[in-house]
Structures are given as structure tokens and as C-alpha cells.
Write a protein that holds these residues in place. Structure first.
Motif, mmCIF file in Angstrom:
data_model
loop_
_atom_site.group_PDB
_atom_site.id
_atom_site.type_symbol
_atom_site.label_atom_id
_atom_site.label_comp_id
_atom_site.label_asym_id
_atom_site.label_seq_id
_atom_site.Cartn_x
_atom_site.Cartn_y
_atom_site.Cartn_z
ATOM 1 N N ARG A 380 1.008 -1.170 0.272
ATOM 2 C CA ARG A 380 0.061 0.280 0.155
ATOM 3 C C ARG A 380 0.543 0.589 -0.126
ATOM 4 N N GLY A 381 2.147 1.122 0.504
ATOM 5 C CA GLY A 381 3.145 1.934 0.265
ATOM 6 C C GLY A 381 3.560 2.549 -0.611
ATOM 7 N N GLY A 382 3.173 1.565 -1.901
ATOM 8 C CA GLY A 382 3.658 2.045 -3.374
ATOM 9 C C GLY A 382 5.165 0.328 -3.413
ATOM 10 N N LEU A 383 5.703 0.224 -2.329
ATOM 11 C CA LEU A 383 6.645 -0.693 -2.874
ATOM 12 C C LEU A 383 5.834 -2.584 -3.609
ATOM 13 N N ARG A 384 6.738 -3.085 -4.203
ATOM 14 C CA ARG A 384 6.521 -4.697 -4.976
ATOM 15 C C ARG A 384 7.061 -5.356 -3.756
ATOM 16 N N VAL A 385 6.525 -6.319 -3.324
ATOM 17 C CA VAL A 385 6.825 -6.938 -2.018
ATOM 18 C C VAL A 385 6.335 -8.770 -2.257
ATOM 19 N N GLU A 386 7.502 -8.693 -2.111
ATOM 20 C CA GLU A 386 7.250 -10.748 -2.371
ATOM 21 C C GLU A 386 7.618 -11.106 -0.747
ATOM 22 N N LEU A 387 6.676 -11.770 -0.022
ATOM 23 C CA LEU A 387 6.531 -12.422 0.600
ATOM 24 C C LEU A 387 7.009 -13.832 0.696
ATOM 25 N N TYR A 388 7.850 -14.258 1.019
ATOM 26 C CA TYR A 388 8.812 -16.061 1.392
ATOM 27 C C TYR A 388 7.600 -16.374 1.989
ATOM 28 N N PRO A 389 6.958 -17.311 1.114
ATOM 29 C CA PRO A 389 6.320 -18.536 1.824
ATOM 30 C C PRO A 389 6.338 -19.431 2.822
ATOM 31 N N ASP A 390 7.435 -19.741 2.784
ATOM 32 C CA ASP A 390 7.313 -20.959 4.125
ATOM 33 C C ASP A 390 8.495 -20.234 5.008
ATOM 34 N N ALA A 391 8.418 -20.659 6.370
ATOM 35 C CA ALA A 391 9.574 -20.733 7.487
ATOM 36 C C ALA A 391 10.671 -21.149 6.904
ATOM 37 N N LYS A 392 11.240 -21.172 6.688
ATOM 38 C CA LYS A 392 12.822 -21.679 6.256
ATOM 39 C C LYS A 392 13.484 -21.220 6.439
ATOM 40 N N LYS A 393 15.462 -21.082 7.270
ATOM 41 C CA LYS A 393 16.297 -21.120 7.666
ATOM 42 C C LYS A 393 16.499 -19.508 7.169
ATOM 43 N N ARG B 33 2.887 -8.346 -10.149
ATOM 44 C CA ARG B 33 4.805 -7.114 -10.254
ATOM 45 C C ARG B 33 4.584 -7.132 -8.486
ATOM 46 N N SER B 34 3.238 -6.380 -7.870
ATOM 47 C CA SER B 34 3.723 -5.835 -6.770
ATOM 48 C C SER B 34 3.346 -7.145 -6.348
ATOM 49 N N PHE B 35 3.422 -8.163 -6.036
ATOM 50 C CA PHE B 35 3.108 -9.215 -5.029
ATOM 51 C C PHE B 35 4.546 -10.239 -5.100
ATOM 52 N N GLY B 36 5.335 -9.952 -6.040
ATOM 53 C CA GLY B 36 6.723 -10.735 -7.124
ATOM 54 C C GLY B 36 6.063 -11.964 -8.027
ATOM 55 N N TYR B 37 4.571 -11.640 -8.048
ATOM 56 C CA TYR B 37 4.607 -12.975 -9.346
ATOM 57 C C TYR B 37 6.027 -11.784 -10.856
ATOM 58 N N ALA B 38 6.427 -13.298 -11.863
ATOM 59 C CA ALA B 38 7.610 -12.844 -12.196
ATOM 60 C C ALA B 38 6.449 -13.367 -14.198
ATOM 61 N N PRO B 39 6.573 -12.299 -14.537
ATOM 62 C CA PRO B 39 5.758 -12.544 -16.264
ATOM 63 C C PRO B 39 6.745 -13.871 -17.050
ATOM 64 N N ILE B 40 5.621 -14.395 -17.521
ATOM 65 C CA ILE B 40 6.795 -15.959 -18.221
ATOM 66 C C ILE B 40 5.806 -15.153 -20.505
ATOM 67 N N ASP B 41 6.486 -16.222 -21.245
ATOM 68 C CA ASP B 41 5.472 -15.939 -22.001
ATOM 69 C C ASP B 41 6.045 -17.450 -22.914
ATOM 70 N N THR B 42 4.774 -18.199 -23.290
ATOM 71 C CA THR B 42 5.049 -19.549 -24.063
ATOM 72 C C THR B 42 4.483 -19.633 -25.242
ATOM 73 N N PRO B 43 4.988 -20.545 -25.815
ATOM 74 C CA PRO B 43 4.465 -20.369 -27.363
ATOM 75 C C PRO B 43 2.630 -20.509 -27.541
ATOM 76 N N VAL B 44 1.968 -19.728 -28.129
ATOM 77 C CA VAL B 44 0.935 -19.615 -29.507
ATOM 78 C C VAL B 44 0.577 -21.895 -29.153
#
Lengths: 460, 460
Positions: A380-393, B33-44
């Protein structure tokens, strides 16, 4: 088990290439829109009769076509020009003219794959239909300059010609019917040289030695490629125009063609295109018979071998096969995937396979909802953020961040949650700072991360 | 002459629809993108063996497929999930996991055309692969909320279920093998009602009356659709979870399924999705056997009849047909073209067929270069500007501006050029003002137009 593979000549785009490829398309859309070109889209599949015989023998041979379940003969488009002609014939009564459109979409050609060439590739076409105006010609060239500049390119040359000049000369020489043959010969000028073209002109096109000499004198009119700086280039262009005028010997068609080229040249400078990127080159023929006026191609000065990245020209009648409405226009076609390959080679593409800048690491599932809320606050502050999905090391999570190209990691373990802080780690300098954070007051954290990104951007 | 037409079931996108359609795709990209999903593309096009037998009998029947010039059996993709499975099997060793990707691209189905359904349409898919984490489930739902909000939608409901709950019950009842048959019956609950499903369950799936009653009790667990406000919704959800726990009678599989659904529900609220947009609904089955965990669909409250605009779920193994690597994940698919049609119906689409706001009119070809320079100055000031290509009468140019939906016209005739001013005409209020302009000082004009646009934006 089925082997996972793409068809010969086709490719997948992985994130590291797709991220800049998508940015380039978006820059294309922004530039086209800033000139008033409107987006359209047409189907990948068209009736076979719409597509066949419209390009060359080669495009016919390379077309993917088949009979669909309803017994219709259908084909996959091999360019965006034929669909535009069909589209214009069908919709111009509703859309009116002038009509400016762009179309960014994949096209399909079953050609033999070679380095950097694929059977599916994206084109970005832009056309102005229903006007013969100089302004439309000028803006076409201005779009190319703006677009390549926005992509970070500086050293490129737009070569411009007016096919009406050569047509005028051929007309004057009584060789109007030989136009196609002469064009085919001249197209080889760069490849096989003047003498070979001279010979071919006299043999295959069946014209006299004197005529061939005049044609070749014309085709060699260009401002010198080694002129440096905008002022020199403009001066050189003036002298090219002078030579052309001398060659025209008052022939009306040629004179009109030269005047038009001068207007386009002068207008393009007025529109802000630097003179050293603009080159008058009467040798350019651009294969297709279809062009009748201004034609152009665009060469990256550092990569001339990859050929033109944006070409096109003025045509007299776009859709004559589908409608009686006379539709003159001018258009350009940007080879977007060719440009992606070129920019990869020039190391102009950013190196990351994530579109997000910030990785929020995760340690303790008991705090899952807190991490989720934190990530939302940052977004919401305008950043692009990924939350790592698992509680790993932490080590595994930071390794992931480094591999993907994240620039900042946010780290909060039990200790931090208790103290009401999170660690902000700059992944370039590897320096960490504790920053105060509470779910109802995330502003300080947002601005700390933003300024950290600002710094690494400067450093990167 | 060839009749210009599109194939049955296909359509052109004209600017008035394509402009918002493109904005929607861009908003999609920004949110992913704001959630960290990256774009890909594959052939039709893919090998036929990659595509066939992967969806349903229906998708097989509807697939466009043919033999290419090289004798290969090829097909056009009918969704983006099968290509993702192939892609993941091929590239995961390089990309690693977790892997978050989005893919916005056309898919092709030769189904019988009906209102709002076409044979080529754009899907926007997003998936998180290689993790079984609750966070991935939560973010999938959060993306939907963020995306629809960014599109200007407010009244929609994300219906969520965990298929593990029903599987748990069926297991407990000794009906595990009947899962597919039961799912097919339950899918009709909304359409044919409880009694008809009850009858069908007992007949076609061959289960006892008592078993059918228990299955139906479970399937009817949802928070009431008439609960108003976020607080009520959350309360209702609590009571649904209570009922589910009662029904589970301590069965481990069911209890685990219920706990997971509770974690996802609580996490999604923590991530900022309003409770009144989130509905626990155990009747949701989502056809495909392929889903094993959380499943969801998204209904526009004002247009329930068009069906779900974003659906998906958690799967246990994405690419088992192509690789031995076990790839669990969760994904959603946004029916972008269905959403365009819905927003058209809800009058949420802007009405313009030009992407530019400013039309610079043109009167005197002697000033052509001045007009071109003026347009460039305005664009460099951040405005989207079309220069009318021909020096026609003002009336014709203003008619063009009104039809296309321009908001400001810039008018400069000989008189204005002489006085060093241009007219800025607000096309809403039809009011004009003279503004000083010189080619070396365009700032005043840029800001006058910008503030004029600001005002009409408020009024529009």
C-alpha cells in the motif's frame, strides 16, 4: 511420460528476459499513445483467403494454415499489415479517417529457424491511415526516435528515402514498367556492391548502360555515414538534396518526390529528432512493391548486422483487395523481439528475475498473519513486495533473494516482533538497520525501505 | 474483391474497447508484479501430445490442431495451465522453487459462440509453484481483491472452500472412490437445487440416503449471503467453522482441511481483504479433479449470471505427466475478456476512442514545422498529444476531436502565431483561453493545458 519440449523454432520466455520484454512493450504502448495512436487487436486466425497472396511467395509458403473443425480454411497471421488492411476495410466507415492505430501482437512464420529468429515473434506496428499529409510521415519517424530513446538507446540511424524519386527517374527514362525489377536489384546494393548491381541491372532488368548509370548515381545519394554531429549531418543532407535536384533535371515527378523528402526531413528536425540520427539514403528500396512514398529503416549503429529494427513506409492504398475505399497511409513496424535480442547483446537489459524489489522473510508460522499484514502495508506504500511462503532458515531465504535479484530483505524474528522493530537489509551493501514498525503505523518502515532502494538504485 | 470479415466466433477489438482492455492488462501486470509474480511467455503452438488429454473431453474436442509443414502434429493452447505444467517440467531445475509466475495471453477454443464468449480470449493466470504454504493460498486470494479493487470494482464476493474437507468426509464414509461423481453432482447445487442433487447423488453415485444427507449438510455450509458488513461476515464465518467441526466428528482428514481453511480465512483478513468480500462456501466444487486443497471463485455481486471472473485452486502435483519432480502449488485464472464485457455492462469503462487528451489543430502548411515543434514540446511536458495531420477547416477538426473524445484542443492560426499565443479550448465547457507560447519557452502552455485537463477530469 511425455517429454516436455517446445516445437522447433519456438521458445519460452523465462522471467529474466520476459521482465524487460514486457517493459519494452509497455514503453511502446506509452509512446504510441502519447502520439494519439489508438490500440486495436485482431484474431490470430483469419480466413485463409484473407491472408494468402498478400505478402510474398515466401510468406505464403511459411504460413501456418489448416482446415478447422467447421471445414473452414484458416491461417495464422504472418504479419500485422494484412490484418490491418482487412480491419480497415471492415471498420473504417465506423471509425472514420484519419485513423491512427497501433497493434502489438505475435505473428507466425514457419521459416527455418536461425540465430535470434523464431517462428513466433512479437511485432509492434503503428500506422496513420486516410491521409497523405507530411505530418503523418514526420510523426512516424519521430515515434521511432522517441521509442528507441525511451528504451535507453542513443546510437541509431533512421535511413529515409522517398520511393517517388526513383519512380520519377524511371518514368523519365521510360522504365516505369521495370520498377519492381530495378527495386530488387537496388536492394542488394549493400550486400553485393555497385559493380555487381550495375551488371545485374543491365542484364536482368534489360536497361541500357546509360540508364543503369543514372539509376546508380541516384541510388548512391546519401549523406556520408561518417559525418559527426548534428550540424554536419544537416549540412550533408542539404548537399544531398542539391545533388538530387541536379539529377532530376526538372522532371516533375522527381522534383515533387525530392520536395516531399525535404519537407519530411525538415519537419522531423523541427519535431526534435537529432540530425545525426537521420540519414537521407536513396539506395533504400525496402522490397515490397506496395510502398509508394517515404520509406525508412532503422539501424543500431553498434549492431548493424542484425538489420533494421524498425522499418516501414508510405503506401497509396492499404486495403484495395477488400474495399473500394481509397486508403492511403504510412506505417512502421518495430521488430520487438529482434530489439530484445539486440539489447541483450548490448547489455542494456536489467539483470533480475523478479519484478519485486523487497523480500519479506518468514520465520515463525505463529506470526503468519503479522507477516501478511506487513507485506500488505508495504504494498500500500507503493513497494513491490514478495513474502517468502515458507518459514525456512534465514540463509535459504537470503540465498533465494540473491539468486532472484531482490534488493532489500525485511527480516523479523520473534525478538524483533517483541521489540516492535524489523531489520531492513540492503542486499547490495549487506548492511542491516533496525527500523521501528507497528501494524497501525507502517509509514516509517515504508520510507526507510524506499530510501534504501533509492540508494541501491544509485549504486546499481 | 475479397469480403473483409473475421472468422465465426472471433472478433476485432476497436479502440473504444481496446483502450480499457489494455489498461486492465496493465493493471493486472502491476498487481501481479507488486506481489512478486514474474512474467513468462510460452508459444501459442505446442506439440499436440503436450496438449491432448490434459483438460477435459470438451477441451480436446474444441482444440484447434493440425499437421504443420514439417509433419508435426501441433495444437493451439486452450488454456495457460497445460503450458505452465510443460514449462515447469522443463525449466524448474533452472528457476528453482518457490516459483511465482503470471502469464497474460490469448487462448483458443473452438466452442460454439454465444453471447460474450469467443473462440480466442485472453486469460491472466498467476500461480505459486513448489510450496504447500498457507501464505501462497492467502496471497492468491489477496491478489484477486487488489486487482478487482484497482479496476474500480467494489461489490464482489470471493467464495472459498477447501476440497480436503469433502474428501475427508467421503473418506470417512468409505466413499473415496466416488469423489469425482460426487463433485459432478455438487457442482449442480446452485442450478438444480438440493432435492434434485440429493436424488442424483443416491442414484448415479450409488450412495446411501444417509450418506447423501451428510454430504449435502456439508455442502450447504456457508456464511449467509445476506450478512451485511464486515463484522457480521466474520461472525458468520466463525459459525460456519463451528458447524464444520461438528460435522467432522474428529475425523483427521476433515479436521486438517477445516483448520487449513480457517488459517487461510484468517490470513486473508490479516492481509487486508474485507470480510464482506470473503465467503466460506463448502458447496463449491470447481469441476476439475485436479484440485486437492483450497478452491475459489469470484462473483460480481451485480452480475452473478456471467459466472466466476476469477477461479482456481490448490493442486498437489502440477506437472506429473512430464516430470518426476513433485510440484504442488496454487493458482488463479482471471477471465480478462469476460471481465471487460462485465465492466462494459456496468458502465465502468471510460468512453473515448483516442488514448491522447490533446488535439493540436492545424491550419496553415507554412507553419507545419511550428506545429510539429509545438506537439513535441507538449509531449515532453508529459501530455499525450495528437497533431491533426491535415490543414483542414477548424470545424472539421473539432468534430473529429469531439467524436474521438479528446478533452482539450490547441488552436493556432496565423493571427495567433503572430501574437505569440495559442488558444487552449476546453472541449467540455467549450471555453477558450489565449495562452502565451514561444518555441523556446513552452512551459506556460504545458501547465495551462495540464490544469485544464485537471478541471475536466474533476467534471467528467
Amino acid at each position: 511420460m511425455i517429454t516436455p519440449r517446445t516445437l522447433k523454432g519456438f521458445r519460452d520466455y523465462l522471467p529474466a528476459v520476459m521482465i524487460p520484454r514486457e517493459s519494452m512493450m509497455q514503453i511502446g504502448r506509452e509512446v504510441f499513445r502519447s502520439f494519439g495512436y489508438a490500440p486495436i487487436d485482431t484474431p490470430v486466425l483469419e480466413y485463409f483467403e484473407i491472408l494468402t497472396g498478400k505478402g510474398s511467395d515466401e510468406t505464403d509458403r511459411q504460413m501456418f494454415h489448416f482446415t478447422d473443425n467447421g471445414g473452414r480454411e484458416v491461417g495464422m497471421r504472418f504479419d500485422l499489415t494484412v490484418p490491418l488492411a482487412r480491419f480497415a476495410a471492415q471498420h473504417t466507415h465506423q471509425l472514420g479517417t484519419p485513423f491512427k492505430r497501433y497493434h502489438i501482437a505475435p505473428v507466425f512464420r514457419g521459416e527455418n529457424p536461425q540465430a535470434g529468429r523464431y517462428r513466433e515473434f512479437v511485432q509492434a506496428d503503428f500506422d496513420t491511415i486516410g491521409t497523405t499529409s507530411v505530418v503523418a510521415d514526420v510523426e512516424t519517424l519521430t515515434v521511432i526516435n522517441t521509442l528507441l530513446e525511451r528504451l535507453g538507446l542513443r546510437r541509431f540511424t533512421i535511413r529515409v528515402n522517398n520511393r517517388a524519386i526513383l519512380s520519377g527517374l524511371l518514368d523519365q527514362l521510360g522504365l516505369a514498367e521495370h520498377t519492381s525489377a530495378v527495386l530488387r536489384c537496388l536492394d542488394k546494393l549493400d550486400k553485393i556492391g555497385v559493380d555487381a548491381v550495375d551488371k545485374e541491372l543491365r542484364q536482368s532488368a534489360g536497361i541500357t548502360t546509360e540508364q543503369a548509370t543514372q539509376v546508380l548515381r541516384l541510388a548512391q545519394c546519401k549523406n556520408a555515414s561518417d559525418s559527426v554531429g548534428a550540424a554536419d549531418s544537416a549540412g550533408a543532407a542539404e548537399s544531398v538534396f542539391q545533388t538530387l535536384q541536379d539529377l532530376s533535371m526538372g522532371h516533375e515527378g522527381m522534383a515533387a518526390g525530392i520536395e516531399r523528402l525535404q519537407q519530411v526531413y525538415s519537419g522531423t528536425l523541427a519535431a526534435g529528432v537529432p540530425a545525426d540520427r537521420l540519414r537521407i539514403d536513396v539506395s533504400i528500396a525496402r522490397g515490397l512493391d506496395y510502398y509508394t512514398g517515404i520509406i525508412f529503416e532503422t539501424i543500431l549503429d553498434e549492431l548493424p548486422a542484425i538489420g533494421s529494427v524498425c522499418s516501414g513506409g508510405r503506401y497509396d492504398n492499404l486495403a484495395g483487395l477488400y474495399t473500394k475505399q481509397h486508403l492511403p497511409g504510412i506505417g512502421g513496424s518495430l521488430g520487438l523481439d529482434r530489439l530484445v535480442a539486440a539489447m541483450e547483446q548490448l547489455k542494456l537489459l536489467p539483470q533480475a528475475s523478479t519484478p519485486a524489489e523487497v523480500l519479506v522473510t518468514q520465520f515463525n508460522e505463529a506470526h503468519r498473519d503479522d507477516y501478511l499484514a506487513l507485506a500488505t502495508h508495504l504494498r500500500r506504500g507503493g513497494l513491490r513486495v514478495e513474502l517468502y511462503p515458507d518459514a525456512k532458515k534465514l540463509k535459504a531465504q537470503l540465498k533465494y533473494a540473491a539468486e532472484k535479484g531482490f534488493r532489500v530483505a525485511v527480516i523479523a524474528g520473534d525478538d524483533e516482533w517483541q521489540r516492535g522493530v524489523v531489520q531492513v537489509k540492503d542486499l547490495h551493501s549487506r548492511q542491516s538497520d533496525d527500523v521501528a514498525y507497528a501494524a497501525d503505523a507502517p509509514e516509517e518502515l515504508v520510507s526507510a525501505i524506499a530510501s534504501c532502494l533509492e540508494q541501491t538504485r544509485g549504486a546499481g
